[in-house]
Write a protein that holds these residues in place. Structure first.
Motif, PDB file in Angstrom:
ATOM      1  N   ILE A   1      80.101  67.062  64.367  1.00  0.00           N
ATOM      2  CA  ILE A   1      81.540  68.071  65.193  1.00  0.00           C
ATOM      3  C   ILE A   1      80.688  69.508  65.688  1.00  0.00           C
ATOM      4  O   ILE A   1      80.388  69.972  66.734  1.00  0.00           O
ATOM      5  CB  ILE A   1      82.094  68.858  64.181  1.00  0.00           C
ATOM      6  N   ARG A   2      79.043  69.510  64.568  1.00  0.00           N
ATOM      7  CA  ARG A   2      78.273  71.347  65.219  1.00  0.00           C
ATOM      8  C   ARG A   2      77.724  71.028  65.636  1.00  0.00           C
ATOM      9  O   ARG A   2      77.293  71.244  67.420  1.00  0.00           O
ATOM     10  CB  ARG A   2      77.500  71.960  63.444  1.00  0.00           C
ATOM     11  N   GLU A   3      76.311  70.141  65.477  1.00  0.00           N
ATOM     12  CA  GLU A   3      74.912  70.049  66.148  1.00  0.00           C
ATOM     13  C   GLU A   3      75.526  69.202  67.783  1.00  0.00           C
ATOM     14  O   GLU A   3      75.220  68.901  68.313  1.00  0.00           O
ATOM     15  CB  GLU A   3      74.109  68.952  64.881  1.00  0.00           C
ATOM     16  N   ARG A   4      76.552  67.841  67.702  1.00  0.00           N
ATOM     17  CA  ARG A   4      76.341  66.725  67.821  1.00  0.00           C
ATOM     18  C   ARG A   4      75.115  65.573  68.560  1.00  0.00           C
ATOM     19  O   ARG A   4      75.208  65.979  69.564  1.00  0.00           O
ATOM     20  CB  ARG A   4      77.083  67.290  68.761  1.00  0.00           C
ATOM     21  N   ARG A   5      75.012  65.490  67.265  1.00  0.00           N
ATOM     22  CA  ARG A   5      73.543  65.135  67.317  1.00  0.00           C
ATOM     23  C   ARG A   5      74.204  62.689  66.936  1.00  0.00           C
ATOM     24  O   ARG A   5      73.215  62.359  67.357  1.00  0.00           O
ATOM     25  CB  ARG A   5      72.956  64.990  66.850  1.00  0.00           C
ATOM     26  N   VAL A   6      75.571  63.265  66.520  1.00  0.00           N
ATOM     27  CA  VAL A   6      76.116  61.961  66.502  1.00  0.00           C
ATOM     28  C   VAL A   6      77.235  62.020  66.970  1.00  0.00           C
ATOM     29  O   VAL A   6      77.855  62.743  66.147  1.00  0.00           O
ATOM     30  CB  VAL A   6      75.461  61.415  64.653  1.00  0.00           C
TER      31      VAL A   6
END
Length: 421
Positions: A68-73
């Motif tokens: 949700i925050r970093e959107r790396r996955v």
């Protein structure tokens, strides 16, 4: 006319593009600022693990940060991580952390994330074991208080078993597998019964699957084959009845094999670990074993955070380190192995049906754990009050487990000071 047609085509193309972007917003990471630095990966997972009481809490925090925050996955990728962690043995929260590290930085990332997920509860539980003889630990270890802690633990396991049964057990074959597993675990003692039970459940689901045909296509390299053989050897060592002197000397390899049979979360570990540690050869008493599980909510991490504590009681600091490595390193390697190959098996309907029956049979481990705890706790009015209080707090008000332990401990100490105990 041509201009009108051109405008319609452009408008249609723009609409399709917007729809694709909107749909992909939930499946594609928005941030691509290079690979995650290893130190950042370690720091983030360590902090999240240190603030997570329970494997489910760690999974929720990892999702909040990386999805949700970093959107790396992506959400789809993370859902696959969670599903695979439930399908493979080991601590579910730690397995998800390892998969996140593997997705971000490959094998070195998986290693870093695994260490970061385990280190907080390793330090906490080893510290509690180090001060095992301290006065405040002895206060927590008072036989009467331990009985009340055991009642809370039994209620917690019972609630978890009820929820898992509702999710995992549906078909008649799954109910039959769960019932038969309960009978086997309550009547047959020995580590071999765990492995044979899980194997039989999977084979029953495989053979009873309505799907027929289809080949399992798996291509393994030399190192993969060597790892698979090592896993099978550890499971065989755990399942094989050994003379007492050899069972004690091979405790840590057998613990590694036991970790390969723990499906369904940490509560299923209680009867397995009890069969390994609570033996005359190892020398651990029922009171010490129960204390380890009773202190588990005081530390972050999954219920398997008891492993360093148990290891320390057996062989000191060396035992704490060795026990932790034996339990978590093989399962971490297995989840990476499964991440690379199991997606091919998931497409096979017979394999998936076998896994469903296997997961249904693991609910019996929870009932067995409750029965084992109840065998050592007297049926007294005070214990029934504690059970009712824990049931209301955990099931109705969703209170954290450590808060329930704190209230029970404070009430017990107050009653002791006032002379009621």
């Amino acid at each position: 006319m041509a201009d009108a047609n051109t405008r319609r085509r452009l408008t249609s193309r723009a609409a399709r593009t917007a729809a694709t972007v909107k749909e992909g917003a939930h499946t594609e990471p928005a941030r691509s600022a290079g690979p995650e630095p290893l130190w950042t990966l370690f720091r983030v997972v360590f902090a999240l693990s240190a603030l997570s009481w329970g494997g489910l809490a760690l999974m929720a925090q990892l999702e909040l940060h990386y999805v949700i925050r970093e959107r790396r996955v992506t959400q789809v990728q993370y859902s696959d991580f969670v599903a695979l962690s439930w399908m493979t043995p080991g601590a579910v929260g730690c397995s998800v952390a390892v998969q996140v590290g593997y997705a971000l930085r490959g094998r070195i990332g998986a290693c870093i994330a695994g260490i970061a997920a385990v280190l907080p509860f390793f330090c906490t539980m080893t510290a509690l074991a180090t001060f095992y003889q301290a006065s405040f630990i002895h206060t927590l270890a008072a036989p009467g208080l331990i009985d009340h802690f055991a009642v809370v633990l039994a209620v917690l396991i019972g609630i978890t078993g009820y929820r898992q049964t509702r999710v995992l057990v549906h078909e008649p074959l799954e109910w039959a597998a769960a019932a038969l597993a309960c009978i086997v675990l309550l009547t047959i003692r020995g580590t071999a019964s765990f492995v044979l039970l899980l194997t039989a459940a999977f084979l029953a689901g495989w053979l009873a699957s309505p799907a027929r045909g289809g080949k399992l296509e798996i291509s393994l390299g030399p190192m993969d084959k060597l790892f698979a053989l090592a896993v099978l050897a550890l499971i065989a060592l755990f399942a094989t009845p050994l003379p007492p002197e050899y069972a004690s000397r091979l405790l840590w390899p057998r613990l590694a094999g036991a970790g390969m049979t723990l499906f369904g979360g940490g509560f299923s570990a209680l009867p397995v670990l009890k069969a390994l540690f609570e033996t005359p050869e190892v020398g651990m008493s029922t009171r010490e074993f129960t204390l380890a599980f009773a202190l588990s909510p005081a530390s972050p991490g999954p219920l398997l955070n008891v492993i360093p504590f148990l290891g320390y009681l057996v062989h000191g600091w060396a035992g704490a380190v060795t026990a932790t490595l034996s339990m978590f390193v093989p399962s971490g390697m297995l989840i990476v192995f499964a991440r690379r190959h199991l997606h091919r098996l998931e497409a096979n309907a017979r394999f998936e049906h076998g896994m469903r029956v296997l997961r249904a049979s693991t609910t019996a481990f929870l009932l067995t754990a409750v029965v084992h705890i109840g065998e050592h706790v007297a049926l007294a009015p005070a214990h029934l009050v504690t059970a009712a209080f824990a049931l209301v707090c955990l099931a109705r008000f969703k209170m954290p487990v450590y808060a329930v332990y704190a209230i029970v401990a404070a009430t017990y100490c107050a009653a002791h000071l006032l002379g009621y105990i």
